[in-house]
Design an enzyme around this catalytic site. Structure first.
Site, mmCIF file in Angstrom:
data_model
loop_
_atom_site.group_PDB
_atom_site.id
_atom_site.type_symbol
_atom_site.label_atom_id
_atom_site.label_comp_id
_atom_site.label_asym_id
_atom_site.label_seq_id
_atom_site.Cartn_x
_atom_site.Cartn_y
_atom_site.Cartn_z
ATOM 1 N N TYR A 86 -45.810 -13.710 -4.318
ATOM 2 C CA TYR A 86 -45.586 -14.341 -3.016
ATOM 3 C C TYR A 86 -46.470 -13.626 -2.007
ATOM 4 O O TYR A 86 -46.174 -12.511 -1.574
ATOM 5 C CB TYR A 86 -44.110 -14.213 -2.655
ATOM 6 C CG TYR A 86 -43.622 -15.048 -1.495
ATOM 7 C CD1 TYR A 86 -44.457 -15.891 -0.786
ATOM 8 C CD2 TYR A 86 -42.289 -14.988 -1.110
ATOM 9 C CE1 TYR A 86 -43.991 -16.652 0.266
ATOM 10 C CE2 TYR A 86 -41.800 -15.750 -0.060
ATOM 11 C CZ TYR A 86 -42.662 -16.572 0.628
ATOM 12 O OH TYR A 86 -42.186 -17.324 1.674
ATOM 13 N N LYS B 54 -47.376 -18.132 -4.890
ATOM 14 C CA LYS B 54 -47.064 -18.924 -3.704
ATOM 15 C C LYS B 54 -47.965 -18.420 -2.603
ATOM 16 O O LYS B 54 -47.849 -17.270 -2.139
ATOM 17 C CB LYS B 54 -45.592 -18.791 -3.304
ATOM 18 C CG LYS B 54 -45.258 -19.621 -2.057
ATOM 19 C CD LYS B 54 -43.806 -19.495 -1.636
ATOM 20 C CE LYS B 54 -43.550 -20.354 -0.386
ATOM 21 N NZ LYS B 54 -42.159 -20.224 0.109
#
Length: 266
Positions: free
Chosen positions: A150, A178
């Protein structure tokens, strides 16, 4: 557009994070406490409207406001509802700044049938690039489920360099990212490298990311207009840019309005 055009969910191989994943909100009862019945209804609706996977206890799910027991309760509700809705995969968010504590948390989560763990850099510490590689490597070694990196520097304070992410892509238990890094060149380098599935994490970057070869998105806004977000991604992955653009552009005022207040208040 029929429901079956976006909601059918063939069994995906382990570690495949393509398509639309919804960063779930956590419904709360008026007097406080998690509204598990509403959470089950939400998962069922999102599955019926084309979501290919669910992400529990992320920023949109207000994980920072939930203690460990509450996070486990949310996760178990989401897992149960996703299984009942056709066996959709579930990713769990997990973050912090204490490596030992987070490794212990991952060991707790290893008993759940998770498709992946969504893990950011340690917040506040602002580690060096070498320390960031050590952080993610240790967590990937600990986790039974594949890691989704992330990259979100405006929340963690840590920027993950291109070379750091490309080095982490060599780890057999790191499968996707992500991407909220705000660096278009880094996004394209990761897509071109091909070892990590690149998922847009900022809704306004979704069209460009997927059109250029990204695998999909983890989208908070897709708690609403789910069918349209799912169809945009499907059309982009099939190269139907004009049709995708016709669905996409009317979403932009909604996306901007959704972030007028801090997520997930909008």
């Amino acid at each position: 557009m029929s429901a079956t055009s976006v909601s059918s969910s063939p069994q995906r191989p382990r570690g495949d994070f393509s398509g639309l994943w919804v960063a779930l909100v956590t419904p709360f009862q008026p007097g406080g406490g998690i509204d598990h019945a509403a959470l089950r209804r939400l998962v069922r609706r999102l599955a019926a409207e084309g979501a290919r996977g669910m992400v529990a206890c992320g920023s949109t799910g207000e994980a920072a406001a939930l203690d460990g027991a509450e996070q486990l309760a949310v996760l178990d509700t989401v897992l149960d509802a996703a299984q009942a809705a056709g066996g959709l995969p579930v990713v769990m968010g997990a973050g912090g700044h204490h490596l030992g504590a987070l490794r212990a948390w991952l060991r707790t989560l290893n008993g759940r049938p998770l498709a992946g763990m969504l893990v950011p850099a340690p917040h506040y510490i602002r580690p060096s690039q070498a320390a960031a590689r050590d952080w993610f490597t240790a967590l990937a070694d600990e986790s039974a489920a594949p890691l989704v990196l992330y990259d979100i520097p405006y929340r963690t304070g840590a920027t993950l360099a291109r070379d750091t992410l490309l080095a982490l892509a060599a780890h057999p238990n790191i499968h996707a990212i992500k991407d909220c890094g705000g660096d278009a060149a880094k996004t394209l380098a990761l897509i071109a490298d091909g070892r990590l599935q690149v998922l847009a994490g900022e809704e306004l970057n979704l069209f460009a990311t997927v059109a250029q070869g990204g695998a999909g998105a983890i989208a908070a806004c897709a708690n609403l207009h789910t069918r349209r977000f799912a169809e945009v991604i499907r059309l982009l992955r099939q190269g139907e840019l004009a049709a995708a653009r016709a669905l996409w552009l009317p979403l932009l005022p909604f996306i901007e309005a959704a972030f007028e207040e801090p997520n997930p208040a909008g």
